[in-house]
Design a protein around this motif. Structure first.
Motif, PDB file in Angstrom:
ATOM      1  N   ILE A 252      10.319  66.648  32.731  1.00 38.28           N
ATOM      2  CA  ILE A 252      10.234  67.976  33.364  1.00 38.28           C
ATOM      3  C   ILE A 252      11.637  68.472  33.716  1.00 38.28           C
ATOM      4  N   ASP A 253      12.453  67.588  34.332  1.00 36.48           N
ATOM      5  CA  ASP A 253      13.827  67.962  34.698  1.00 36.48           C
ATOM      6  C   ASP A 253      14.652  68.296  33.460  1.00 36.48           C
ATOM      7  N   MET A 254      14.460  67.521  32.405  1.00 40.43           N
ATOM      8  CA  MET A 254      15.192  67.761  31.168  1.00 40.43           C
ATOM      9  C   MET A 254      14.842  69.132  30.574  1.00 40.43           C
ATOM     10  N   MET A 255      13.548  69.447  30.580  1.00 45.53           N
ATOM     11  CA  MET A 255      13.113  70.737  30.035  1.00 45.53           C
ATOM     12  C   MET A 255      13.618  71.890  30.903  1.00 45.53           C
ATOM     13  N   ALA A 256      13.649  71.687  32.219  1.00 45.79           N
ATOM     14  CA  ALA A 256      14.192  72.717  33.123  1.00 45.79           C
ATOM     15  C   ALA A 256      15.669  72.958  32.811  1.00 45.79           C
TER      16      ALA A 256
ATOM     17  N   VAL B 236      17.147  72.511  29.933  1.00 50.98           N
ATOM     18  CA  VAL B 236      17.219  73.214  28.639  1.00 50.98           C
ATOM     19  C   VAL B 236      17.006  74.716  28.836  1.00 50.98           C
ATOM     20  N   LEU B 237      16.014  75.087  29.663  1.00 53.38           N
ATOM     21  CA  LEU B 237      15.702  76.505  29.871  1.00 53.38           C
ATOM     22  C   LEU B 237      16.801  77.220  30.656  1.00 53.38           C
ATOM     23  N   TYR B 238      17.366  76.557  31.660  1.00 52.73           N
ATOM     24  CA  TYR B 238      18.473  77.167  32.406  1.00 52.73           C
ATOM     25  C   TYR B 238      19.712  77.323  31.524  1.00 52.73           C
ATOM     26  N   ALA B 239      19.933  76.354  30.647  1.00 54.54           N
ATOM     27  CA  ALA B 239      21.069  76.448  29.711  1.00 54.54           C
ATOM     28  C   ALA B 239      20.890  77.632  28.770  1.00 54.54           C
TER      29      ALA B 239
ATOM     30  N   ARG C 226      25.602  75.574  35.331  1.00 50.60           N
ATOM     31  CA  ARG C 226      25.777  74.725  36.517  1.00 50.60           C
ATOM     32  C   ARG C 226      24.424  74.203  37.018  1.00 50.60           C
ATOM     33  N   THR C 227      23.447  75.095  37.102  1.00 50.71           N
ATOM     34  CA  THR C 227      22.098  74.661  37.490  1.00 50.71           C
ATOM     35  C   THR C 227      21.514  73.725  36.441  1.00 50.71           C
ATOM     36  N   SER C 228      21.766  74.063  35.173  1.00 50.62           N
ATOM     37  CA  SER C 228      21.289  73.242  34.063  1.00 50.62           C
ATOM     38  C   SER C 228      21.833  71.817  34.158  1.00 50.62           C
TER      39      SER C 228
ATOM     40  N   TYR D 153      23.765  66.561  26.748  1.00 49.41           N
ATOM     41  CA  TYR D 153      23.523  67.889  27.315  1.00 49.41           C
ATOM     42  C   TYR D 153      24.367  68.114  28.571  1.00 49.41           C
ATOM     43  N   MET D 154      24.551  67.050  29.362  1.00 52.77           N
ATOM     44  CA  MET D 154      25.425  67.156  30.537  1.00 52.77           C
ATOM     45  C   MET D 154      26.842  67.528  30.110  1.00 52.77           C
TER      46      MET D 154
END
Length: 418
Positions: free
Chosen positions: A208-212, A214-217, A223-225, A250-251
């Protein structure tokens, strides 16, 4: 005459004797599986034999033979639930091999059909979710969404929060694959709501965190991503999950996109960077260095050298393309800035890029009004117009005259009153 128990024990002994010889072991296991018995002890050994045989085929890189067992064996003696469990374990073992996605799709469809016949709805839904996940890997997003749309209504009626969580999560990934960000965010929000009402396993929370992230990116909020990717990485790393490497990439990507080159170096030289060192992290380091230098030529060479590591990941592919467009624009401005008229051939020579790419980008910049000029197709050149300085004297003069006119009108009104 030997009893059934003695025959079965002899077969088990034959399997044990052949454990070091793969050819004999395969024959012994197949012989054991043909033994017809409904004894619970015998069924446990047969279940173990299925697992050993599929594991043997996977080690020999013969996953097709595992599927052949599923199709040809009737799993006599086992009840429907237990037989389906054995087949699901076979799919799990095949999934450990690379390049078996297409075969896994066939195996899932076979098991889904069997569950539908036997009315095993829970297992059917689980396998349909898995099939949708495989379609996501194959980038067959439409087929995946069609499967999710079919089962989501049934699962809602059953009010199974765990299944709903899995459904919303894969739906978010599929919608993102179709670049439908609004629906992807809605599905992820629904997944979060489900996770708050039940126990959510660490690996699911990490997804879930990973998908969040991806969407913020995708919304350029890097920064949020990064914060979401960091949470996901911590969980995957603790679980020794192979997705930890992708999350670490991704980081680094987030740091590259905001130009934090020093932080990229810190991550790469830290304990996590050393733990996951390899071509994937080398690619991220090369991208960061070329981005820092603002060198499009070097950046293009990096993309060629690490094509497999970049093109194989959809998230990486999308953001690296954005970074390429930014560098292309910056390098174009540097080349054309000193001139009022410049040949397209000269630009392509300086930037070492195909003429079609240069013409496309120049057309975009002119239409977006980032460049004040025009493309002369006849002479194959770019003509830049002089920047016209706008003088506001005329507008100010009109304003002054209007104000004076107002003053004169007021004075005239006062005189008339007197």
């Amino acid at each position: 005459m030997a009893t059934l128990g003695e025959v079965f024990q002899a077969l088990l002994q034959e399997v044990d004797n052949a454990r070091l010889d793969t050819n004999n072991l395969e024959a012994a296991l197949l012989k054991l599986l043909t033994f017809d018995s409904k004894s619970e002890e015998h069924l446990k050994h047969k279940e173990s034999a299925y697992s050993k045989l599929s594991s043997l085929y996977c080690k020999q890189n013969k996953p097709q033979l595992v599927f052949q067992i599923m199709k040809t064996h009737d799993f006599s003696g086992f009840n429907q639930t237990r037989a389906a469990k054995i087949m699901r374990q076979m799919i799990d073992q095949v999934s450990q091999l690379e390049g078996t996605v297409e075969l896994q799709v066939e195996m899932c469809q076979f098991l889904i059909d069997q569950c539908a016949r036997d009315k095993k709805n829970y297992l059917k839904h689980k396998m349909q979710i898995r099939l949708a996940t495989l379609y996501n890997e194959q980038e067959k997003f439409t087929q995946g969404i069609e499967i999710i749309d079919k089962i989501v209504v049934e699962v809602r009626k059953a009010d199974d929060k765990h299944l709903l969580l899995e459904i919303y999560l894969i739906e978010s990934k599929l919608q993102f694959g179709q670049t439908n960000l609004a629906k992807a965010k809605a599905s992820l929000t629904a997944a979060r709501a489900c996770s708050n009402t039940i126990y959510c396993p660490p690996h699911v929370q990490a997804e879930i965190d990973m998908m969040a992230g991806v969407l913020y990116a995708e919304e350029r909020d890097y920064r949020t991503s990064y914060s979401y990717f960091y949470e996901a990485f911590e969980a995957f790393n603790n679980l020794e999950d192979k997705r930890a490497l992708s999350t670490l990439k991704y980081m680094l990507l987030c740091k590259i996109m905001i130009g934090a080159t020093d932080e990229v170096k810190q991550i790469l030289t830290g304990k996590h960077g050393l733990k996951y060192a390899g071509r994937h992290l080398e690619a991220m380091k090369a991208i960061s260095n070329s981005n820092q230098k603002k060198s499009l030529i070097e950046f293009t060479k990096v993309l060629e050298e690490y094509r497999e590591e970049i093109e194989g990941d959809k998230v990486m592919r999308l953001h690296i393309k954005q970074l390429y467009e930014v560098l292309l624009e910056m390098n174009l401005f540097q080349v054309i800035q000193p001139y009022s008229k410049v040949q397209i051939d000269y630009i392509t020579q300086r930037m070492q890029i195909d003429v079609e790419i240069i013409q496309r980008k120049l057309s975009e910049l002119i239409l977006d009004k980032k460049i004040d000029g025009t493309l002369d197709q006849g002479n194959d050149c770019l003509i830049l117009f002089d920047t016209v300085k706008h003088d506001n004297l005329y507008q100010h003069s009109l304003s002054l005259i209007n104000n004076l006119n107002g003053v004169v009108d007021k004075l005239f009104d006062r005189v008339k009153v007197k």
